[in-house]
Design a protein around this motif. Structure first.
Motif, short mmCIF file in Angstrom:
data_model
loop_
_atom_site.label_atom_id
_atom_site.label_comp_id
_atom_site.label_asym_id
_atom_site.label_seq_id
_atom_site.Cartn_x
_atom_site.Cartn_y
_atom_site.Cartn_z
N GLU A 106 75.86 -26.66 58.60
CA GLU A 106 76.32 -26.27 59.94
C GLU A 106 76.70 -24.80 59.92
O GLU A 106 76.88 -24.18 58.87
CB GLU A 106 77.46 -27.17 60.38
N ARG A 107 76.81 -24.23 61.12
CA ARG A 107 76.94 -22.79 61.25
C ARG A 107 78.18 -22.38 62.03
O ARG A 107 78.69 -23.15 62.86
CB ARG A 107 75.69 -22.23 61.94
N LEU A 108 78.63 -21.17 61.77
CA LEU A 108 79.68 -20.55 62.56
C LEU A 108 79.00 -19.60 63.53
O LEU A 108 78.25 -18.70 63.12
CB LEU A 108 80.66 -19.78 61.67
N TRP A 109 79.24 -19.81 64.83
CA TRP A 109 78.54 -19.08 65.89
C TRP A 109 79.42 -17.97 66.44
O TRP A 109 80.65 -18.07 66.46
CB TRP A 109 78.13 -20.05 67.00
N SER A 110 78.77 -16.92 66.95
CA SER A 110 79.52 -15.77 67.46
C SER A 110 79.73 -15.88 68.96
O SER A 110 79.12 -16.67 69.66
CB SER A 110 78.79 -14.47 67.11
N SER A 111 80.60 -15.00 69.44
CA SER A 111 81.03 -15.00 70.83
C SER A 111 79.94 -14.47 71.75
O SER A 111 78.97 -13.85 71.32
CB SER A 111 82.29 -14.15 70.97
N PHE A 112 80.12 -14.72 73.07
CA PHE A 112 79.22 -14.14 74.08
C PHE A 112 79.36 -12.62 74.08
O PHE A 112 80.45 -12.11 73.82
CB PHE A 112 79.59 -14.67 75.47
N PRO A 113 78.31 -11.88 74.37
CA PRO A 113 76.99 -12.35 74.78
C PRO A 113 76.02 -12.55 73.63
O PRO A 113 74.89 -12.94 73.85
CB PRO A 113 76.50 -11.21 75.69
N ALA A 114 76.45 -12.31 72.40
CA ALA A 114 75.51 -12.43 71.26
C ALA A 114 75.13 -13.88 70.99
O ALA A 114 73.97 -14.21 70.82
CB ALA A 114 76.11 -11.79 70.02
N LEU A 115 76.12 -14.76 70.92
CA LEU A 115 75.95 -16.19 70.64
C LEU A 115 74.81 -16.46 69.67
O LEU A 115 73.74 -16.92 70.04
CB LEU A 115 75.74 -17.00 71.92
N ARG A 116 75.05 -16.15 68.41
CA ARG A 116 74.06 -16.36 67.36
C ARG A 116 74.78 -16.81 66.09
O ARG A 116 76.01 -16.67 65.99
CB ARG A 116 73.29 -15.06 67.09
#
Length: 281
Positions: A106-116
């Motif tokens: 599973e992954r740790l996702w980044s904040s908007f607007p990047a969301l990756r």
């Protein structure tokens, strides 16, 4: 308490629907990570002292490991894009995409607007724990972080070694930002090794003694250039309280590993999210 309607049982019996099915997410490549990790060499290490935090950098394509080294200890982890602190770990979206607790694959996702994806979990020695009879599990993205504001609200006084303050100092020291500037970038954490859940009767957030022991670790692959900060929580293993000068606390070790040249051939950092940001205008 309002009176239940006649169809109350029928309303409660409606089956749930998973909001974000995991099979629609861009899949990680565990075989690629395994090949790259096999020949990787340690290039850096940092210690987060008890009741303190430490900052560390991980270039894209390297691995970082958080380890228990002396005794049961919980850590609060913040991650940022090393080149843009406004892109940071988004615990709420990570929770929505993967669940309340995260583990291998599973992954740790980044904040908007990047969301990756910022980081992918490649190994978890506590993956065996699962979900216990109380609904508890390990490595949560449901809690925030212990902080001096809530401590003051509930207990009074000025306590400066809450994880929020620890992370603020660590980020300020690493970047040269003032405490006020750094604090704006501190965000909800991944609670590494923390065992938590929600009570079944009242829905309250709970913690219990972490099952972590010396030698246990959580390891990640850095999908982008990362700046991290890890606080060794003043609650120790969080078996009783999480803002305390009385709890037994231990350091946490952060190690960074670099793959051999060519081991990641064909891999590239994920691009920022493809939404055009027009918002209908």
């Amino acid at each position: 308490m309002t009176q239940a309607p006649q169809d109350a049982d029928a309303r409660r019996a409606v089956a749930p629907v998973i909001c974000y099915p995991g099979d629609r997410l861009p899949p990680p490549d565990p075989a690629l990570y395994a090949r790259a990790r096999a020949g990787a060499e340690k290039v850096a290490e940092v210690i987060a002292p008890p009741r303190e935090a430490a900052a560390f950098a991980v270039p894209a394509g390297q691995f970082f490991r958080i380890s228990s080294i002396e005794g049961p200890q919980v850590g609060d982890l913040n991650l940022w894009n090393a080149h843009d602190l406004t892109e940071r770990f988004y615990s709420g979206k990570t929770r929505a995409l993967h669940g309340t607790h995260v583990t291998t694959g599973e992954r740790l996702w980044s904040s908007f607007p990047a969301l990756r994806p910022m980081a992918t979990i490649v190994e978890d020695t506590l993956g065996w724990y699962g979900i216990d009879e109380f609904g508890g599990s390990v490595h949560d993205v449901i809690g925030t972080r212990c902080d001096p504001y809530t401590h003051n609200l509930l207990s009074g006084g000025q306590y400066h070694h809450c994880c929020h303050s620890n992370l603020t100092r660590a980020l300020a020291d690493h970047t040269g930002l003032s405490l006020a500037e750094a604090e704006r970038h501190v965000h909800d954490v991944l609670n590494v090794f923390m065992c938590t859940g929600f009570t079944r009767d009242t829905g309250q957030y709970f913690m219990k003694a972490s099952p972590v022991r010396p030698g246990d670790y959580l390891e990640f692959f850095a999908e982008i250039d990362l700046l991290g900060a890890l606080s060794a929580c003043p609650g120790g293993d969080c078996s009783a309280e999480h803002s305390s000068d009385a709890a037994t606390c231990h350091p946490l070790l952060i190690e960074v590993f670099a793959p051999q040249e060519g081991a990641l051939e064909g891999w590239a950092s994920p691009p920022v999210n493809g939404y055009d940001r027009s918002h209908g205008r």
